[in-house]
Design a protein around this motif. Structure first.
Motif, short mmCIF file in Angstrom:
data_model
loop_
_atom_site.label_atom_id
_atom_site.label_comp_id
_atom_site.label_asym_id
_atom_site.label_seq_id
_atom_site.Cartn_x
_atom_site.Cartn_y
_atom_site.Cartn_z
N TRP A 16 -33.13 -1.18 25.10
CA TRP A 16 -31.75 -1.53 24.75
C TRP A 16 -31.81 -2.73 23.80
N LEU A 17 -31.39 -2.55 22.58
CA LEU A 17 -31.34 -3.64 21.62
C LEU A 17 -30.13 -4.52 21.91
N PRO A 23 -29.81 3.15 24.80
CA PRO A 23 -31.17 2.80 24.39
C PRO A 23 -31.65 3.64 23.21
N VAL A 24 -32.70 3.15 22.56
CA VAL A 24 -33.41 3.92 21.53
C VAL A 24 -34.88 3.95 21.92
N VAL A 25 -35.59 4.98 21.48
CA VAL A 25 -37.00 5.06 21.81
C VAL A 25 -37.77 4.06 20.96
N LEU A 123 -35.83 -2.36 29.32
CA LEU A 123 -36.70 -1.22 29.07
C LEU A 123 -36.47 -0.10 30.09
N ASP A 124 -36.86 1.10 29.72
CA ASP A 124 -37.00 2.21 30.67
C ASP A 124 -38.09 3.13 30.16
N TYR A 132 -32.77 10.84 26.09
CA TYR A 132 -32.83 9.88 27.19
C TYR A 132 -32.04 10.42 28.38
N GLU A 133 -32.74 10.59 29.50
CA GLU A 133 -32.12 11.08 30.73
C GLU A 133 -32.36 10.06 31.84
#
Length: 433
Positions: A16-17, A23-25, A123-124, A132-133
Protein backbone atom coordinates in the motif's frame (compact mmCIF):
# COMPACT_ATOMS: atom_id res chain seq x y z
CA UNK A 1 10.02 -38.67 11.74
CA UNK A 2 9.86 -35.02 10.62
CA UNK A 3 7.26 -34.24 7.95
CA UNK A 4 7.93 -31.15 5.86
CA UNK A 5 5.22 -29.27 4.07
CA UNK A 6 6.77 -26.87 1.59
CA UNK A 7 3.94 -26.31 -0.85
CA UNK A 8 4.95 -22.81 -1.83
CA UNK A 9 8.01 -21.80 -3.84
CA UNK A 10 7.22 -18.13 -4.35
CA UNK A 11 4.98 -15.33 -3.12
CA UNK A 12 4.19 -11.95 -4.60
CA UNK A 13 4.62 -8.99 -2.30
CA UNK A 14 1.91 -6.32 -2.51
CA UNK A 15 2.29 -2.88 -0.98
CA UNK A 16 0.00 0.00 0.00
CA UNK A 17 1.65 3.24 -1.12
CA UNK A 18 1.21 6.37 0.99
CA UNK A 19 -2.34 7.72 0.86
CA UNK A 20 -3.69 4.75 -1.13
CA UNK A 21 -6.40 2.32 -0.05
CA UNK A 22 -5.66 -0.33 -2.67
CA UNK A 23 -2.35 -2.22 -2.97
CA UNK A 24 -0.08 -2.67 -5.98
CA UNK A 25 2.29 -5.56 -6.60
CA UNK A 26 5.86 -4.65 -5.67
CA UNK A 27 7.79 -7.81 -6.48
CA UNK A 28 8.37 -11.49 -5.90
CA UNK A 29 9.84 -13.47 -3.01
CA UNK A 30 11.39 -16.74 -4.17
CA UNK A 31 13.06 -19.75 -2.59
CA UNK A 32 16.78 -20.15 -3.30
CA UNK A 33 17.79 -23.23 -1.37
CA UNK A 34 16.99 -22.49 2.27
CA UNK A 35 16.86 -18.74 1.66
CA UNK A 36 14.19 -16.35 0.40
CA UNK A 37 15.30 -13.75 -2.15
CA UNK A 38 13.31 -10.72 -3.33
CA UNK A 39 13.24 -8.82 -6.59
CA UNK A 40 11.09 -5.85 -7.61
CA UNK A 41 8.77 -6.14 -10.58
CA UNK A 42 9.63 -3.97 -13.59
CA UNK A 43 6.13 -2.46 -13.58
CA UNK A 44 6.67 -1.37 -9.97
CA UNK A 45 10.09 0.12 -10.70
CA UNK A 46 8.51 2.08 -13.56
CA UNK A 47 5.91 3.68 -11.29
CA UNK A 48 6.47 7.37 -10.57
CA UNK A 49 5.41 6.93 -6.93
CA UNK A 50 7.20 3.66 -6.17
CA UNK A 51 9.20 3.52 -2.94
CA UNK A 52 11.54 0.94 -1.50
CA UNK A 53 10.04 -1.50 0.98
CA UNK A 54 13.04 -0.54 3.12
CA UNK A 55 16.02 1.09 1.43
CA UNK A 56 18.76 -0.43 3.60
CA UNK A 57 17.68 -3.96 2.65
CA UNK A 58 15.64 -3.67 -0.50
CA UNK A 59 16.70 -0.59 -2.48
CA UNK A 60 14.78 0.21 -5.68
CA UNK A 61 16.90 -1.83 -8.07
CA UNK A 62 16.14 -4.45 -10.67
CA UNK A 63 17.16 -8.08 -10.32
CA UNK A 64 17.42 -10.32 -7.27
CA UNK A 65 18.61 -8.27 -4.30
CA UNK A 66 21.37 -9.82 -2.17
CA UNK A 67 20.62 -10.59 1.44
CA UNK A 68 22.45 -8.85 4.24
CA UNK A 69 25.15 -11.01 5.90
CA UNK A 70 23.82 -14.05 7.80
CA UNK A 71 20.22 -13.40 6.75
CA UNK A 72 17.87 -16.12 5.48
CA UNK A 73 15.35 -13.61 4.11
CA UNK A 74 14.88 -9.83 4.09
CA UNK A 75 14.15 -8.80 7.66
CA UNK A 76 11.77 -6.05 6.54
CA UNK A 77 9.56 -8.77 5.01
CA UNK A 78 9.91 -11.00 8.06
CA UNK A 79 8.45 -8.09 10.06
CA UNK A 80 5.15 -8.75 8.28
CA UNK A 81 5.11 -12.48 9.05
CA UNK A 82 3.25 -14.11 11.95
CA UNK A 83 5.10 -14.91 15.16
CA UNK A 84 4.55 -17.61 17.76
CA UNK A 85 0.79 -17.24 18.28
CA UNK A 86 -0.04 -16.81 14.59
CA UNK A 87 2.10 -19.78 13.63
CA UNK A 88 0.43 -21.88 16.29
CA UNK A 89 -2.99 -21.06 14.83
CA UNK A 90 -1.85 -21.86 11.28
CA UNK A 91 -0.33 -25.18 12.34
CA UNK A 92 -3.48 -26.09 14.25
CA UNK A 93 -5.70 -25.26 11.28
CA UNK A 94 -3.60 -27.16 8.76
CA UNK A 95 -3.05 -30.36 10.72
CA UNK A 96 -6.05 -30.41 13.06
CA UNK A 97 -5.75 -33.32 15.46
CA UNK A 98 -3.62 -35.41 13.16
CA UNK A 99 0.16 -35.28 13.25
CA UNK A 100 1.89 -34.08 16.35
CA UNK A 101 2.76 -30.41 15.91
CA UNK A 102 6.41 -31.09 16.68
CA UNK A 103 6.63 -33.52 13.79
CA UNK A 104 5.57 -31.11 11.06
CA UNK A 105 7.58 -28.21 9.66
CA UNK A 106 6.40 -25.47 7.34
CA UNK A 107 8.53 -23.21 5.22
CA UNK A 108 8.34 -19.47 5.72
CA UNK A 109 6.31 -18.93 2.57
CA UNK A 110 3.56 -21.05 4.11
CA UNK A 111 3.33 -18.67 7.05
CA UNK A 112 3.32 -15.66 4.72
CA UNK A 113 0.58 -17.06 2.50
CA UNK A 114 -1.57 -18.79 5.10
CA UNK A 115 -1.79 -15.87 7.54
CA UNK A 116 -4.35 -13.08 7.46
CA UNK A 117 -4.00 -10.18 5.04
CA UNK A 118 -4.51 -7.37 7.55
CA UNK A 119 -0.97 -7.67 8.82
CA UNK A 120 1.23 -5.13 10.57
CA UNK A 121 2.58 -2.43 8.24
CA UNK A 122 1.80 -1.87 4.56
CA UNK A 123 2.53 -5.27 3.00
CA UNK A 124 0.68 -8.46 2.10
CA UNK A 125 1.62 -11.69 0.33
CA UNK A 126 -0.28 -13.27 -2.55
CA UNK A 127 -0.04 -16.15 -5.00
CA UNK A 128 -0.90 -13.89 -7.93
CA UNK A 129 1.13 -11.00 -9.40
CA UNK A 130 -1.93 -9.44 -11.03
CA UNK A 131 -5.03 -10.08 -8.92
CA UNK A 132 -5.14 -9.13 -5.25
CA UNK A 133 -7.43 -11.37 -3.21
CA UNK A 134 -7.33 -10.53 0.50
CA UNK A 135 -7.76 -13.37 2.91
CA UNK A 136 -10.89 -11.70 4.21
CA UNK A 137 -12.74 -12.18 7.43
CA UNK A 138 -16.00 -11.40 9.13
CA UNK A 139 -15.89 -9.05 12.09
CA UNK A 140 -17.05 -11.51 14.75
CA UNK A 141 -17.69 -10.97 18.44
CA UNK A 142 -15.05 -11.03 21.14
CA UNK A 143 -16.83 -14.02 22.68
CA UNK A 144 -16.26 -16.02 19.49
CA UNK A 145 -12.63 -14.93 19.32
CA UNK A 146 -12.02 -15.95 22.93
CA UNK A 147 -13.62 -19.33 22.27
CA UNK A 148 -11.34 -19.77 19.25
CA UNK A 149 -8.23 -18.93 21.27
CA UNK A 150 -9.21 -21.44 23.94
CA UNK A 151 -9.53 -24.20 21.34
CA UNK A 152 -5.99 -23.43 20.09
CA UNK A 153 -4.52 -23.38 23.60
CA UNK A 154 -6.05 -26.76 24.32
CA UNK A 155 -4.74 -28.21 21.05
CA UNK A 156 -8.26 -28.84 19.72
CA UNK A 157 -9.08 -28.31 16.06
CA UNK A 158 -11.15 -25.20 15.43
CA UNK A 159 -14.79 -25.63 14.40
CA UNK A 160 -15.39 -24.17 10.91
CA UNK A 161 -17.46 -21.26 12.25
CA UNK A 162 -14.54 -20.12 14.45
CA UNK A 163 -11.66 -20.90 12.10
CA UNK A 164 -12.01 -17.85 9.87
CA UNK A 165 -12.31 -15.42 12.77
CA UNK A 166 -9.09 -16.40 14.48
CA UNK A 167 -7.13 -16.97 11.26
CA UNK A 168 -7.55 -13.28 10.45
CA UNK A 169 -5.33 -12.41 13.42
CA UNK A 170 -2.52 -14.80 12.53
CA UNK A 171 -0.62 -12.00 10.81
CA UNK A 172 -0.06 -10.16 14.09
CA UNK A 173 3.20 -10.76 15.95
CA UNK A 174 3.76 -11.91 19.51
CA UNK A 175 3.39 -15.07 21.53
CA UNK A 176 0.14 -14.46 23.45
CA UNK A 177 -3.44 -15.19 22.28
CA UNK A 178 -4.78 -12.29 20.23
CA UNK A 179 -7.04 -11.32 17.36
CA UNK A 180 -8.00 -8.32 15.23
CA UNK A 181 -11.24 -6.40 15.48
CA UNK A 182 -12.70 -3.30 13.85
CA UNK A 183 -15.14 -0.87 15.45
CA UNK A 184 -16.26 2.70 14.73
CA UNK A 185 -13.64 3.31 12.04
CA UNK A 186 -10.84 2.11 14.27
CA UNK A 187 -8.85 -1.10 14.25
CA UNK A 188 -7.63 -2.86 17.36
CA UNK A 189 -5.45 -5.74 18.43
CA UNK A 190 -7.37 -7.67 21.07
CA UNK A 191 -5.23 -9.51 23.64
CA UNK A 192 -6.72 -12.28 25.74
CA UNK A 193 -5.70 -13.95 28.95
CA UNK A 194 -3.94 -17.31 28.69
CA UNK A 195 -4.58 -20.49 30.63
CA UNK A 196 -0.94 -20.38 31.75
CA UNK A 197 -1.15 -16.89 33.32
CA UNK A 198 -0.05 -16.75 36.95
CA UNK A 199 -1.56 -13.29 37.44
CA UNK A 200 -3.80 -10.91 35.49
CA UNK A 201 -1.42 -10.20 32.61
CA UNK A 202 -4.06 -8.38 30.56
CA UNK A 203 -4.81 -5.86 33.31
CA UNK A 204 -1.17 -5.43 34.27
CA UNK A 205 -0.33 -4.50 30.67
CA UNK A 206 -3.19 -2.00 30.69
CA UNK A 207 -1.81 -0.45 33.90
CA UNK A 208 1.70 -0.23 32.47
CA UNK A 209 0.55 1.26 29.16
CA UNK A 210 -1.65 3.85 30.87
CA UNK A 211 1.06 4.87 33.35
CA UNK A 212 3.59 5.14 30.52
CA UNK A 213 1.21 7.47 28.67
CA UNK A 214 0.65 9.55 31.79
CA UNK A 215 4.42 9.74 32.23
CA UNK A 216 4.66 11.67 28.98
CA UNK A 217 5.67 8.87 26.62
CA UNK A 218 4.18 8.44 23.15
CA UNK A 219 2.06 5.33 23.76
CA UNK A 220 -0.72 3.87 21.65
CA UNK A 221 -4.18 4.12 23.32
CA UNK A 222 -5.49 1.07 25.19
CA UNK A 223 -8.78 0.10 26.79
CA UNK A 224 -10.19 -2.81 28.77
CA UNK A 225 -13.44 -4.66 28.04
CA UNK A 226 -15.09 -7.83 29.31
CA UNK A 227 -16.25 -10.74 27.17
CA UNK A 228 -17.16 -14.29 28.20
CA UNK A 229 -16.31 -13.28 31.78
CA UNK A 230 -12.74 -12.56 30.73
CA UNK A 231 -10.69 -9.39 30.46
CA UNK A 232 -9.69 -8.27 26.98
CA UNK A 233 -7.09 -5.58 26.27
CA UNK A 234 -7.82 -3.52 23.16
CA UNK A 235 -4.78 -1.84 21.63
CA UNK A 236 -5.52 0.77 18.99
CA UNK A 237 -3.56 0.21 15.78
CA UNK A 238 -1.36 3.08 14.67
CA UNK A 239 -0.47 1.56 11.29
CA UNK A 240 -3.98 2.14 9.91
CA UNK A 241 -5.68 5.38 8.82
CA UNK A 242 -9.37 5.47 7.99
CA UNK A 243 -10.28 7.82 5.13
CA UNK A 244 -13.34 8.42 2.98
CA UNK A 245 -11.89 6.00 0.42
CA UNK A 246 -11.24 3.23 2.93
CA UNK A 247 -8.28 2.04 4.97
CA UNK A 248 -4.78 3.36 4.34
CA UNK A 249 -1.76 1.48 5.66
CA UNK A 250 1.48 2.87 7.07
CA UNK A 251 4.75 1.10 6.35
CA UNK A 252 6.79 -0.07 9.33
CA UNK A 253 10.07 -1.78 10.13
CA UNK A 254 11.11 -3.27 13.46
CA UNK A 255 14.21 -2.29 15.40
CA UNK A 256 15.53 -5.74 14.56
CA UNK A 257 15.37 -4.79 10.89
CA UNK A 258 16.84 -1.34 11.55
CA UNK A 259 19.81 -2.99 13.25
CA UNK A 260 20.34 -5.47 10.40
CA UNK A 261 19.59 -8.51 12.56
CA UNK A 262 17.27 -11.51 12.56
CA UNK A 263 15.88 -13.73 15.33
CA UNK A 264 19.08 -15.78 15.54
CA UNK A 265 21.07 -12.60 16.20
CA UNK A 266 18.52 -10.77 18.36
CA UNK A 267 20.63 -11.14 21.49
CA UNK A 268 23.10 -8.67 19.98
CA UNK A 269 20.48 -5.93 19.57
CA UNK A 270 21.35 -2.87 21.64
CA UNK A 271 19.78 0.44 22.51
CA UNK A 272 23.16 2.02 21.99
CA UNK A 273 23.17 0.95 18.34
CA UNK A 274 19.53 1.97 17.92
CA UNK A 275 20.30 5.40 19.35
CA UNK A 276 23.18 5.79 16.93
CA UNK A 277 20.87 4.95 14.03
CA UNK A 278 18.30 7.48 15.23
CA UNK A 279 21.00 10.17 15.37
CA UNK A 280 22.10 9.29 11.85
CA UNK A 281 18.87 8.39 10.02
CA UNK A 282 15.81 9.82 11.79
CA UNK A 283 14.24 13.25 11.72
CA UNK A 284 13.89 15.12 15.03
CA UNK A 285 16.62 12.91 16.47
CA UNK A 286 17.04 14.72 19.80
CA UNK A 287 13.30 14.45 20.58
CA UNK A 288 13.21 10.77 19.62
CA UNK A 289 16.31 9.94 21.64
CA UNK A 290 14.73 11.47 24.73
CA UNK A 291 11.61 9.41 24.04
CA UNK A 292 13.63 6.20 23.63
CA UNK A 293 15.54 6.83 26.86
CA UNK A 294 12.22 7.33 28.67
CA UNK A 295 10.88 4.07 27.26
CA UNK A 296 13.92 2.16 28.54
CA UNK A 297 13.68 3.61 32.04
CA UNK A 298 9.92 3.03 32.18
CA UNK A 299 10.39 -0.57 31.06
CA UNK A 300 12.78 -1.04 33.96
CA UNK A 301 10.48 0.70 36.45
CA UNK A 302 7.49 -1.38 35.33
CA UNK A 303 9.28 -4.73 35.09
CA UNK A 304 8.88 -5.09 31.32
CA UNK A 305 11.90 -7.20 30.39
CA UNK A 306 10.33 -8.34 27.11
CA UNK A 307 11.62 -5.26 25.29
CA UNK A 308 13.15 -7.22 22.40
CA UNK A 309 13.92 -5.55 19.10
CA UNK A 310 10.63 -6.53 17.43
CA UNK A 311 8.82 -4.68 20.22
CA UNK A 312 10.25 -1.42 18.91
CA UNK A 313 9.46 -0.09 15.46
CA UNK A 314 9.66 2.85 13.11
CA UNK A 315 7.36 4.16 10.42
CA UNK A 316 8.93 4.06 6.96
CA UNK A 317 7.29 5.98 4.10
CA UNK A 318 9.99 5.34 1.53
CA UNK A 319 11.84 8.52 2.42
CA UNK A 320 12.15 8.95 6.18
CA UNK A 321 11.99 7.09 9.48
CA UNK A 322 10.12 8.00 12.65
CA UNK A 323 9.48 6.06 15.86
CA UNK A 324 6.04 4.53 16.18
CA UNK A 325 4.14 4.94 19.44
CA UNK A 326 5.25 2.54 22.16
CA UNK A 327 3.38 -0.76 22.40
CA UNK A 328 3.62 -4.10 24.22
CA UNK A 329 4.71 -2.64 27.57
CA UNK A 330 3.85 -5.66 29.66
CA UNK A 331 5.27 -6.38 33.15
CA UNK A 332 6.82 -9.83 33.14
CA UNK A 333 6.61 -12.49 35.81
CA UNK A 334 9.67 -12.34 38.02
CA UNK A 335 11.28 -14.59 40.58
CA UNK A 336 13.63 -12.73 42.91
CA UNK A 337 15.04 -9.31 42.20
CA UNK A 338 17.80 -9.51 39.59
CA UNK A 339 16.64 -9.16 35.99
CA UNK A 340 17.91 -8.20 32.55
CA UNK A 341 16.40 -6.40 29.58
CA UNK A 342 16.04 -8.21 26.28
CA UNK A 343 18.19 -5.59 24.54
CA UNK A 344 21.63 -4.44 25.62
CA UNK A 345 21.47 -0.96 27.15
CA UNK A 346 25.05 0.26 27.28
CA UNK A 347 28.09 -1.60 26.02
CA UNK A 348 27.60 -5.23 27.08
CA UNK A 349 25.32 -4.41 30.01
CA UNK A 350 21.61 -5.26 29.90
CA UNK A 351 20.88 -5.31 33.65
CA UNK A 352 17.47 -3.91 34.55
CA UNK A 353 18.95 -1.06 36.55
CA UNK A 354 18.50 2.69 36.26
CA UNK A 355 22.21 3.18 36.89
CA UNK A 356 22.97 1.52 33.54
CA UNK A 357 20.58 3.92 31.80
CA UNK A 358 22.15 6.91 33.54
CA UNK A 359 25.61 5.77 32.51
CA UNK A 360 24.32 5.70 28.93
CA UNK A 361 22.53 9.08 29.07
CA UNK A 362 25.08 10.80 26.80
CA UNK A 363 24.31 8.26 24.08
CA UNK A 364 20.80 9.74 24.02
CA UNK A 365 22.16 13.31 23.99
CA UNK A 366 21.01 13.83 27.58
CA UNK A 367 22.88 15.34 30.52
CA UNK A 368 22.76 13.57 33.87
CA UNK A 369 20.38 16.26 35.11
CA UNK A 370 18.01 15.74 32.17
CA UNK A 371 18.12 11.96 32.53
CA UNK A 372 17.41 12.14 36.26
CA UNK A 373 14.48 14.50 35.62
CA UNK A 374 12.92 11.97 33.22
CA UNK A 375 13.17 9.19 35.81
CA UNK A 376 11.95 11.47 38.59
CA UNK A 377 8.86 12.43 36.58
CA UNK A 378 8.08 8.77 35.84
CA UNK A 379 8.40 7.88 39.52
CA UNK A 380 6.19 10.80 40.58
CA UNK A 381 3.59 9.79 37.99
CA UNK A 382 3.54 6.19 39.19
CA UNK A 383 3.21 7.45 42.78
CA UNK A 384 0.36 9.87 42.05
CA UNK A 385 -1.54 7.84 39.46
CA UNK A 386 -1.08 4.27 40.69
CA UNK A 387 -4.35 3.98 42.61
CA UNK A 388 -6.30 5.85 39.91
CA UNK A 389 -5.08 3.60 37.08
CA UNK A 390 -5.49 0.42 39.14
CA UNK A 391 -9.08 1.44 39.89
CA UNK A 392 -9.61 2.20 36.19
CA UNK A 393 -8.47 -1.36 35.49
CA UNK A 394 -10.52 -2.73 38.40
CA UNK A 395 -7.34 -4.50 39.46
CA UNK A 396 -7.85 -6.65 42.52
CA UNK A 397 -5.98 -5.96 45.72
CA UNK A 398 -4.18 -9.30 45.35
CA UNK A 399 -2.94 -8.40 41.87
CA UNK A 400 -1.91 -4.93 43.04
CA UNK A 401 0.20 -6.40 45.81
CA UNK A 402 1.65 -8.90 43.33
CA UNK A 403 2.81 -6.09 41.03
CA UNK A 404 4.01 -3.68 43.72
CA UNK A 405 7.72 -3.99 44.34
CA UNK A 406 7.99 -7.12 42.20
CA UNK A 407 7.28 -5.93 38.66
CA UNK A 408 6.76 -2.24 39.35
CA UNK A 409 9.69 -0.63 41.16
CA UNK A 410 11.55 -3.79 41.99
CA UNK A 411 14.40 -2.76 44.37
CA UNK A 412 16.96 -4.22 41.96
CA UNK A 413 16.20 -1.38 39.55
CA UNK A 414 17.39 1.36 41.90
CA UNK A 415 19.24 -0.20 44.86
CA UNK A 416 22.77 0.69 43.63
CA UNK A 417 22.11 4.42 43.09
CA UNK A 418 24.46 6.68 45.03
CA UNK A 419 25.68 10.28 45.07
CA UNK A 420 23.61 12.70 42.98
CA UNK A 421 21.44 9.78 41.94
CA UNK A 422 20.53 8.75 45.49
CA UNK A 423 17.33 10.84 45.63
CA UNK A 424 15.88 8.57 42.93
CA UNK A 425 16.45 5.61 45.23
CA UNK A 426 14.62 7.40 48.02
CA UNK A 427 11.72 8.31 45.75
CA UNK A 428 11.36 4.77 44.41
CA UNK A 429 11.65 3.23 47.87
CA UNK A 430 8.80 5.33 49.21
CA UNK A 431 6.21 4.64 46.50
CA UNK A 432 4.72 1.41 47.85
CA UNK A 433 5.61 1.81 51.53
Amino acid sequence: MIFKENLYKEAFVWIWLTGETEPVVAGKLSTHGEKLIFNYGLSYLDRKNSVSIYKAELPLKSGFLPLLPNMMMPSCLRDAAPDAWGRRVIISRKIGQGLEKSSLQFNELTYFLESGSDRIGALDFQLSPSVYEPRSYKNVSLEELIASAEYIEKGIALPPELDEALTHGTSIGGARPKALIEENHKKYIAKFSSSTDLYNVVKSEFVAMRLAKLSGLNVTPVSLVRASNKDVLLIERFDRIHSEKGWERRGMVSALTLLGLDEMMARYASYEDLAEMIRREFQNASTLLKELFGRITFNILSGNTDDHARNHAAFWDGHSLNLTPAYDICPQNRVGNEASQAMLIYKENRKSQLSVCLDAAHIFLLSQKEALEIIQYQLETITKKWDLVCEEAELSEIDRRFLQGRQFLNPFSYEDLTGERFFIKELAGNVFT
